[in-house]
Design an enzyme around this catalytic site. Structure first.
Site, PDB file in Angstrom:
ATOM      1  N   ASP A 138       0.893  -1.386   0.114  1.00 20.34           N
ATOM      2  CA  ASP A 138      -0.265   0.075   0.109  1.00 20.34           C
ATOM      3  C   ASP A 138       0.843   1.374  -0.097  1.00 20.34           C
ATOM      4  O   ASP A 138       2.154   1.030  -0.202  1.00 20.34           O
ATOM      5  CB  ASP A 138      -0.882  -0.031   1.092  1.00 20.34           C
ATOM      6  CG  ASP A 138      -2.263   0.625   0.788  1.00 20.34           C
ATOM      7  OD1 ASP A 138      -2.460   1.387   0.077  1.00 20.34           O
ATOM      8  OD2 ASP A 138      -3.405   0.188   1.505  1.00 20.34           O
ATOM      9  N   ASP A 170      -9.462   3.623  -3.893  1.00 21.08           N
ATOM     10  CA  ASP A 170     -10.417   2.320  -3.581  1.00 21.08           C
ATOM     11  C   ASP A 170     -11.644   2.462  -4.406  1.00 21.08           C
ATOM     12  O   ASP A 170     -12.105   3.537  -3.937  1.00 21.08           O
ATOM     13  CB  ASP A 170     -10.157   2.243  -1.922  1.00 21.08           C
ATOM     14  CG  ASP A 170      -9.172   1.999  -1.166  1.00 21.08           C
ATOM     15  OD1 ASP A 170      -7.865   1.961  -1.987  1.00 21.08           O
ATOM     16  OD2 ASP A 170      -9.097   1.982   0.068  1.00 21.08           O
TER      17      ASP A 170
END
Length: 456
Positions: A183, A238
């Protein structure tokens, strides 16, 4: 997982007259290129950017398939959930269809490293450790994935791997990990081109083959540089479990006399985007994907309850056509029969896993605000996949003309419906028309006649 902000909404007043968008072919060149693309087959489905920088570690010859914990469970994960999910992937037959990665997302580790500087699984939620969990998953013929961050913390404030790449990669390999999602939180404002390669080198140095999934959110256009670093790269923020109305960038509120547009440059849940927006953002990078490295528009939301059955069918169809990773994001232990029917459609999965490995894309839009859409892509065996995606609020008749998919008007085509699992009678010539329900998607394989095949 991205920290977002609330954007200023501009309220615009328009007259009550709605103006339809004339049918148009969607340009497939780079956004900055204003030239008119050739309508030849090769230019419509251009993949000339693929292969320039591709990582070659033997993985990702087709897009990865599996399950990830975040979309449904977020931080509420434990080793029991992971084991039961592995069991369910096998018992439902999903594993046999290719869903083999069982990926643990954020929150698996303790909030601090140990005295030796090592990551430690949370003793309350993963008391048996990751090695034991990997052994359990492997015994079922599946693969285990784990999560870390190219920053000093993960998005949920667990220790990140920035400046710990070698130690963490060795630890993951010693546990038998097969996949790393990496991430982008708390990154000290260091450019991703500097933060992501060290983990690639560290993983390769372990001697264990580990799928490397870059979750950089598309901030620095990873399609341009990540091919030599990872096996997939996020091109977007996202995803969230919602449809919205995105064909023209606004949400339309109708009244008998006026149309108001609530307009926003980023009208979305903080740090995330609606499914249709995600599809559009990922589409422009189609030329950069191929075997070994894939554009990643984030995980599937099918089955999580925020969209209708028709919307989920479109979601799964377009992700398959775009050669996106198919990572289930729902609770497979308790999914409905309708959810299982969508994600287990082998004919649609076969599109995603086709050996030719060229990402399909949006090739034509028409109707009000461009909501009647044709998406298409080439397949092995001189075939094409064609999706008619109705993003309008009402049922619509959508036409695909041969010119927008690179066929001569005289070519005859045999057509198979991938959701009805049937061959259509007769052959189509010049165009094909179908009535598509609101927010639904019809998906077909087009097999041109021998005259076309001998010409390419």
């Amino acid at each position: 997982m991205v920290n977002g902000s609330v954007n200023l909404l501009l309220f615009l007043y328009l007259s009550a007259i709605s103006v339809p968008i004339a049918g148009r072919v969607v340009p497939l060149l780079e956004p900055s290129d204003k030239s008119t693309p050739s309508r030849s087959f090769s230019s419509i489905f251009d993949n000339s950017k693929y292969g320039i920088l591709q990582l070659n570690n033997g993985l990702a010859r087709t897009p990865q398939m599996g399950w990830n914990s975040w979309n449904f469970f977020a931080c509420n994960i434990n080793e029991t959930v992971i084991k039961e999910t592995a069991d369910a992937l096998v018992s439902t037959g999903l594993a046999d269809l290719g869903y083999v990665y069982v990926n643990i997302d954020d929150c698996w580790s303790s909030i601090k490293r140990d005295s030796k500087g090592q990551l430690v699984p949370d003793p309350n939620t993963f008391p048996s450790g990751i090695k034991a969990l990997a052994d359990y998953v492997h015994a079922k013929g599946l693969k285990l994935g784990i999560y870390s961050d190219a920053g000093i913390f993960t998005c949920q404030l667990r220790p990140g791997s920035l400046y710990h790449e070698n130690d963490d990669a060795e630890l993951f390999a010693s546990w038998g990990v097969d996949y790393l999602k990496y991430d982008n939180c708390y990154n000290l404002d260091i450019r991703p081109q500097k933060r992501y390669p060290p983990m690639c080198d560290a993983l390769n140095a372990t001697g264990r083959t580990i799928f490397y999934s870059l979750c950089e959110w598309g901030v620095d256009d990873p399609a341009l540089w990540a091919g030599k670093v990872g096996n997939s790269w996020r091109t977007t923020d996202d995803i969230n479990d919602s449809w919205a109305s995105f064909s023209s960038g606004g949400i339309y509120v109708h009244s008998p006399f006026k149309i108001f547009i609530i307009w926003s440059m980023n009208l979305s849940i903080a740090g995330s985007e609606h499914m249709t927006t995600i599809a559009d953002l990922n589409d422009k990078w189609a030329a950069y994907a191929g075997p070994g490295g894939w554009n990643d528009p984030d995980m599937l939301e099918v089955g999580n309850g925020g969209m209708t059955l028709e919307e989920y069918r479109g979601h799964f169809s377009i992700w398959a056509l775009m050669k996106a990773p198919l990572l289930i994001g729902c609770d497979v232990r308790n999914m409905t029969a309708e959810t299982l029917e969508i994600i287990s459609n082998k004919e649609v999965i076969d599109i995603n896993q086709d050996s030719l490995g060229i990402q399909g894309r949006k090739v034509h839009v028409s109707g009000k605000y461009g909501c009647q859409q044709v998406w298409a892509g080439p397949l092995s065996g001189h075939r094409l996949v064609v999706a008619l995606w109705n993003r309008c609020s009402k049922a619509a008749t959508i036409t695909v003309g041969w010119e927008v998919i690179g066929l001569e008007s005289t070519v005859d085509v045999s057509i198979r419906d991938l959701w009805k699992h049937e061959d259509l009678s007769g052959k189509a010539v010049g165009s094909f028309v179908s009535q598509v329900a609101a927010h639904d998607c019809e998906m077909y394989i087009f097999t041109p006649g021998s005259a076309f095949q001998s010409a390419i």
